[in-house]
Design a protein around this motif. Structure first.
Motif, short mmCIF file in Angstrom:
data_model
loop_
_atom_site.label_atom_id
_atom_site.label_comp_id
_atom_site.label_asym_id
_atom_site.label_seq_id
_atom_site.Cartn_x
_atom_site.Cartn_y
_atom_site.Cartn_z
N ASP A 118 0.70 -1.08 0.12
CA ASP A 118 0.05 -0.33 -0.04
C ASP A 118 0.79 1.44 0.07
O ASP A 118 1.96 1.61 0.89
N MET A 119 0.74 1.79 -0.97
CA MET A 119 1.75 3.33 -1.17
C MET A 119 1.38 4.34 -0.34
O MET A 119 2.59 4.94 0.44
N ARG A 120 0.27 4.34 0.44
CA ARG A 120 -0.28 5.19 1.77
C ARG A 120 0.74 4.82 3.14
O ARG A 120 1.60 5.85 3.99
N GLN A 121 0.89 3.22 3.59
CA GLN A 121 1.32 3.02 4.67
C GLN A 121 2.90 2.89 4.21
O GLN A 121 3.61 3.56 5.41
N PHE A 122 3.31 2.54 2.55
CA PHE A 122 4.38 2.83 2.95
C PHE A 122 4.99 4.34 2.79
O PHE A 122 6.05 4.74 3.53
N LEU A 123 4.16 5.25 2.05
CA LEU A 123 4.75 6.84 2.12
C LEU A 123 5.24 7.18 3.27
O LEU A 123 5.74 8.26 4.36
N ALA A 124 3.90 6.51 4.66
CA ALA A 124 3.59 7.55 5.83
C ALA A 124 5.56 6.59 6.94
O ALA A 124 5.50 6.79 7.30
N GLY A 125 5.69 5.02 6.55
CA GLY A 125 6.74 5.03 6.44
C GLY A 125 7.91 5.81 6.29
O GLY A 125 9.10 5.96 7.18
N VAL A 126 8.35 6.08 4.59
CA VAL A 126 9.01 7.41 4.58
C VAL A 126 9.13 8.23 5.59
O VAL A 126 10.36 9.10 6.09
N VAL A 127 8.28 8.81 5.63
CA VAL A 127 7.91 9.79 6.95
C VAL A 127 8.64 9.56 7.80
O VAL A 127 9.08 10.76 8.78
N GLU A 128 7.92 9.17 8.62
CA GLU A 128 8.57 8.16 10.11
C GLU A 128 9.83 8.42 10.55
O GLU A 128 10.96 8.50 11.06
N HIS A 129 10.13 7.53 8.31
CA HIS A 129 12.50 7.02 8.94
C HIS A 129 12.77 9.00 8.96
O HIS A 129 13.78 8.80 9.86
N ILE A 130 12.36 9.85 7.70
CA ILE A 130 12.73 11.13 8.07
C ILE A 130 13.21 11.59 9.51
O ILE A 130 13.82 12.20 9.80
N ARG A 131 11.32 11.85 9.81
CA ARG A 131 11.66 12.00 11.51
C ARG A 131 12.70 11.92 12.18
O ARG A 131 13.62 11.92 13.05
N ASN A 132 12.58 10.02 12.54
CA ASN A 132 13.51 8.99 13.16
C ASN A 132 15.46 9.70 11.98
O ASN A 132 16.42 10.13 13.67
N MET B 141 -2.91 12.37 -0.64
CA MET B 141 -3.15 11.03 -1.13
C MET B 141 -4.61 10.29 -0.89
O MET B 141 -4.63 9.55 -1.55
N ARG B 142 -4.99 11.03 0.58
CA ARG B 142 -6.33 10.69 0.87
C ARG B 142 -6.93 11.04 -0.25
O ARG B 142 -8.14 10.51 0.40
N TRP B 143 -7.23 11.66 -0.47
CA TRP B 143 -8.23 12.76 -1.39
C TRP B 143 -8.37 11.81 -3.11
O TRP B 143 -8.85 11.95 -4.20
N SER B 144 -6.71 11.65 -3.04
CA SER B 144 -6.59 11.64 -4.95
C SER B 144 -6.49 10.36 -5.47
O SER B 144 -6.84 9.26 -4.42
N PRO B 145 -7.16 10.20 -6.20
CA PRO B 145 -8.13 8.99 -7.07
C PRO B 145 -6.94 8.26 -7.65
O PRO B 145 -7.22 7.22 -8.14
N HIS B 146 -5.73 8.46 -7.23
CA HIS B 146 -4.53 8.12 -8.45
C HIS B 146 -3.19 8.18 -7.50
O HIS B 146 -2.76 9.75 -7.81
N GLN B 147 -3.15 7.48 -6.38
CA GLN B 147 -2.56 7.36 -5.73
C GLN B 147 -1.24 7.11 -6.32
O GLN B 147 0.25 7.82 -5.31
N ARG B 148 -0.57 6.39 -6.89
CA ARG B 148 0.38 6.04 -7.25
C ARG B 148 0.99 7.30 -8.31
O ARG B 148 2.66 7.73 -7.66
#
Length: 550
Positions: free
Chosen positions: A277-291, A341-348
């Motif tokens: 899931d791209m949204r879950q993956f991007l959330a992981g990237v954001v958390e990684h940058i925060r870390n 991405m929450r409102w985008s019909p084309h998340q990729r």
């Protein structure tokens, strides 16, 4: 016998087994030992951290045949019935389905009767915030002065929804999220006892996905075993949890830091093929940058970043080669993409363009550096240029050979020459006086817009004014004295101001425009023009200079 899930099988049965809530279990044990137990408790905190479990252990400790005791035996009839949820003296009520005033009325009638077997009748109301306001009001009197054999324990995940009148009648205990390391240790213990083979990295993935909930982590481990069998692989965990391995996050972050947008798009394509899931993956990237940012600016990141020590060491190596400003810009850009991405019909498409945009972010220059360069630029200007308006210069890019145009030369006096044939003082000196006057008293300087400098001398200036309001204001003695005082301070000598009337044809300044036909060499241009040529790579094609007297 039917299968019992790990979350129920490994549910704590004594205070010592409760993980991550030592500040609460110790307080309750001491209260039982010293016989200072309150009649009502409010347990609040996130899901799956031990609220209902602690309530059951407390009820078991009070009604144990050896109690009240801080360590219930777990063998007597009362302990076994409480553990099985069949004790008639421990009544568990679901606040979501028994939320009306009629249910509270039934409870008020039931509390009058003594316990059947044990010493206390314990009422455990789960999700108590779901009760109606009328039900809370009906409970107030009973809660304030209950019978001596009754104990109330309220459990909730949303304490802010409970009226203050209920809060004031209870002792409140705040359950906290369980630290990642303690969840991992407990999962190791369970896996060893159940014969489950799982790596430390896999346990860390489960613990992170549980978000501080012990019950959730045990349920996820149960789910992973159902998927993989008794040997749980990291790849299987990624498939069941939708989680991203720390190595992939490190690799993706390295691409972001090196601005390799093409390589990152290939990585995204590969992750999509794996069904991530791209949204879950991007959330992981954001958390990684925060870390990375936390590790870069803190001395003890292990207390803030919930990762195993080996992963924290890898993050420290990656953070050592990056500036904090770049991490902040990446975090801000990727967070905006995650929200889009929450409102985008084309998340990729959204995540791909967001990654490309993040790779092309230019770091901002520090404000101190910009101010220093501005100060250096100002210091290069001559004093006369700084005080007078700069010449208007037309600049164009060098797209071909320049063909000069024939320009008519207007024979006008140079600004440094004194009109009227006087000697000594110059118009440059009058310009300095006007600049000082504008800085100290702009309203008075505005009266000189229609003036004309007629003559200059070592002792003063002669100005012409058309008839009107402006001349009347300048001729006022206090205004003339103030102007002469400013002129004296600027020029360092006594100055006298003389006002003369102008004829009708002379009214108002007539700016003279001078076009210079001959081009100056770049090094002969004023400093400000030289900087413009250096920055924009242009060529001076024409200089229009406007002379304004007064």
């Amino acid at each position: 016998m039917s299968y019992q899930v790990l979350a129920r099988k490994w549910r704590p049965q004594v205070f010592e087994d409760v993980v991550g809530q030592g500040h609460i279990t110790r307080t309750l044990q001491n209260a039982i030992t010293t016989k200072r137990l309150a009649h009502a408790f409010l347990f609040s905190g996130p899901r799956g951290v031990g609220k209902t479990t602690t309530a059951r252990i407390l009820a078991k400790a009070l009604n144990c045949s050896e109690g009240p005791t801080p360590t219930p035996c777990g063998k007597c009839d009362s302990c076994r019935e409480t553990t099985a949820g069949m004790s008639v003296d421990v009544i568990e009520i679901d606040g979501a389905s028994n939320r009306g005033i009629e249910h509270i009325r039934e409870l008020r009638e039931a509390v009058k009767y003594a316990p059947t077997r044990g010493k206390y009748k314990v009422y455990v109301i789960d999700e108590v915030h779901m009760l109606t306001n009328e039900a809370f009001n009906a409970l107030l009197k009973t809660l304030e002065e209950p019978p001596p054999h009754v104990l109330f324990i309220f459990a909730t995940t949303e304490p802010q929804k409970i009226p203050a009148t209920i809060h004031s009648r209870c002792q409140r205990y705040g359950f906290k999220r369980i630290p990642l390391s303690e969840i991992i240790d407990q999962l190791k213990k369970i896996a060893a006892a159940e014969g489950i083979t799982v790596t430390d990295e896999g346990l860390a993935m489960i613990a992170r996905a549980a978000e501080g909930s012990m019950r959730d982590s045990q349920s996820l481990l149960d789910q992973a075993v159902s998927y993989s069998g008794m040997t749980v692989k990291n790849e299987d965990l990624q498939a069941t949890l939708g989680a991203v391995a720390q190595e992939k996050l490190l690799q993706f972050a390295a691409g972001l830091l090196s601005r390799d947008s093409g390589g990152l798009l290939k990585q995204i394509d590969g992750l999509l093929e794996q069904g991530l899931d791209m949204r879950q993956f991007l959330a992981g990237v954001v958390e990684h940058i925060r870390n990375l940012m936390v590790i870069k600016i803190t001395k003890d990141p292990g207390r803030i970043v919930e990762l195993p020590p080996a992963d924290i060491q890898n993050l420290q190596q990656q953070a050592s080669g990056v500036e904090s400003d770049q991490l902040l810009l990446l975090f801000d850009s990727l967070s905006k993409t995650l929200d889009e991405m929450r409102w985008s019909p084309h998340q990729r498409f959204t995540v791909e363009m967001g990654i490309v945009k993040a790779c092309h972010i230019t770091p901002l220059r520090p404000l101190a550096e910009v101010l220093a360069r501005m100060k250096e630029f100002e210091s290069r200007l001559t004093p006369g240029t700084a005080l007078s308006a700069p010449a208007a210069v037309g600049v164009r890019e060098q797209s071909g050979p320049y063909v000069p145009k024939t320009a008519a030369v207007s024979h006008q006096p140079r600004p440094s020459e004194a009109p009227g044939g006087g000697g000594g003082a110059t118009t440059d000196e009058w310009g300095r006086v006007m600049s000082a006057l504008k800085a100290k008293k702009p309203s008075l300087a505005s009266y000189f817009t229609q003036s004309k400098l007629l003559n200059t001398s070592d002792t003063g200036f002669t100005l012409g004014f058309p008839a009107g309001f402006q001349r009347d204001q300048v001729e006022k003695q206090e205004h003339r004295d103030y102007i002469e005082q400013i002129a004296g301070e600027v020029l360092g000598r006594k100055i006298q101001l003389t006002i003369k009337p102008l004829g009708q044809g002379e009214a108002g300044p007539s700016p003279a425009r001078t076009k210079t036909p001959a081009k100056k060499k770049p090094e002969e241009q004023p400093p400000i023009v030289q900087d413009a040529l250096r920055i924009f790579g242009g060529e001076v094609i024409e200089t229009d200079q406007t002379e304004e007297e007064g």
